[in-house]
Design a protein around this motif. Sequence first.
Motif, short mmCIF file in Angstrom:
data_model
loop_
_atom_site.label_atom_id
_atom_site.label_comp_id
_atom_site.label_asym_id
_atom_site.label_seq_id
_atom_site.Cartn_x
_atom_site.Cartn_y
_atom_site.Cartn_z
N THR A 1 0.83 -1.20 0.00
CA THR A 1 0.00 0.00 0.00
C THR A 1 0.86 1.26 0.00
OG1 THR A 1 -1.73 -1.19 1.20
CG2 THR A 1 -1.83 1.21 1.25
N VAL A 2 1.94 1.25 0.76
CA VAL A 2 2.84 2.41 0.81
C VAL A 2 3.51 2.62 -0.55
CG1 VAL A 2 4.95 3.29 1.86
CG2 VAL A 2 3.20 2.24 3.29
N VAL A 3 3.95 1.55 -1.20
CA VAL A 3 4.58 1.67 -2.51
C VAL A 3 3.57 2.21 -3.52
CG1 VAL A 3 5.58 0.36 -4.42
CG2 VAL A 3 6.33 -0.07 -2.08
N SER B 1 3.07 5.88 -2.94
CA SER B 1 4.20 6.69 -3.39
C SER B 1 4.14 6.92 -4.89
CB SER B 1 5.52 6.04 -2.99
OG SER B 1 5.73 4.85 -3.73
N PHE B 2 3.71 5.93 -5.66
CA PHE B 2 3.57 6.12 -7.10
C PHE B 2 2.42 7.09 -7.42
CE2 PHE B 2 5.98 2.08 -7.51
CZ PHE B 2 7.00 2.59 -8.30
N VAL B 3 1.35 7.03 -6.66
CA VAL B 3 0.25 7.98 -6.85
C VAL B 3 0.73 9.39 -6.54
CG1 VAL B 3 -2.01 8.71 -5.96
CG2 VAL B 3 -1.58 6.30 -6.46
N GLY C 1 2.91 10.64 -9.36
CA GLY C 1 2.09 11.02 -10.50
C GLY C 1 1.44 12.38 -10.31
N VAL C 2 0.93 12.64 -9.11
CA VAL C 2 0.32 13.94 -8.84
C VAL C 2 1.38 15.05 -8.90
CG1 VAL C 2 -0.78 15.33 -7.02
CG2 VAL C 2 -1.59 13.02 -7.50
N ALA C 3 2.57 14.79 -8.35
CA ALA C 3 3.64 15.79 -8.36
C ALA C 3 4.12 16.09 -9.77
CB ALA C 3 4.79 15.32 -7.49
N LEU C 4 4.19 15.09 -10.62
CA LEU C 4 4.62 15.31 -12.00
C LEU C 4 3.55 15.99 -12.84
CD1 LEU C 4 6.54 12.00 -12.74
CD2 LEU C 4 7.50 14.25 -12.27
N LYS C 5 2.30 15.70 -12.56
CA LYS C 5 1.20 16.27 -13.34
C LYS C 5 0.91 17.72 -12.93
CE LYS C 5 -3.41 15.23 -14.99
NZ LYS C 5 -4.51 14.29 -14.97
N HIS C 6 1.06 18.04 -11.65
CA HIS C 6 0.75 19.38 -11.14
C HIS C 6 1.95 19.93 -10.37
CE1 HIS C 6 -3.42 18.59 -12.14
NE2 HIS C 6 -3.37 17.48 -11.44
N PRO C 7 3.02 20.35 -11.06
CA PRO C 7 4.18 20.88 -10.33
C PRO C 7 3.88 22.24 -9.70
CG PRO C 7 4.51 21.15 -12.67
CD PRO C 7 3.23 20.37 -12.49
#
Length: 88
Positions: A29-31, A34-36, A39-45
């Motif tokens: 669940t933690v892994v 972290s991918f979610v 993804g959010v950080a790359l999509k909305h910097p």
Amino acid sequence: MADIQSPSTAPRAWWRERMMWLVVGGPATVVLASFVTLGVALKHPDPVIETQQRLSADSAADGPQSAALAPAIAARNHAATGGPASGK
């Protein structure tokens, strides 16, 4: 003597063990989270914030506002470089 196993002691498949899901499920669940988050950080910097005034320790004598920030700037420079805070 015959080897008799009752249904309650018979070995079960690994995916039917509850303890296995507790041990593997938490880290999985933690892994996934972290991918979610990635993804959010790359999509909305975060946007870069440009400031009107850039202060340095040398510009502390330029005005009352920059003079008030001089101790904070000296402390920041000391923390970043490990050098003396007063510049002596």
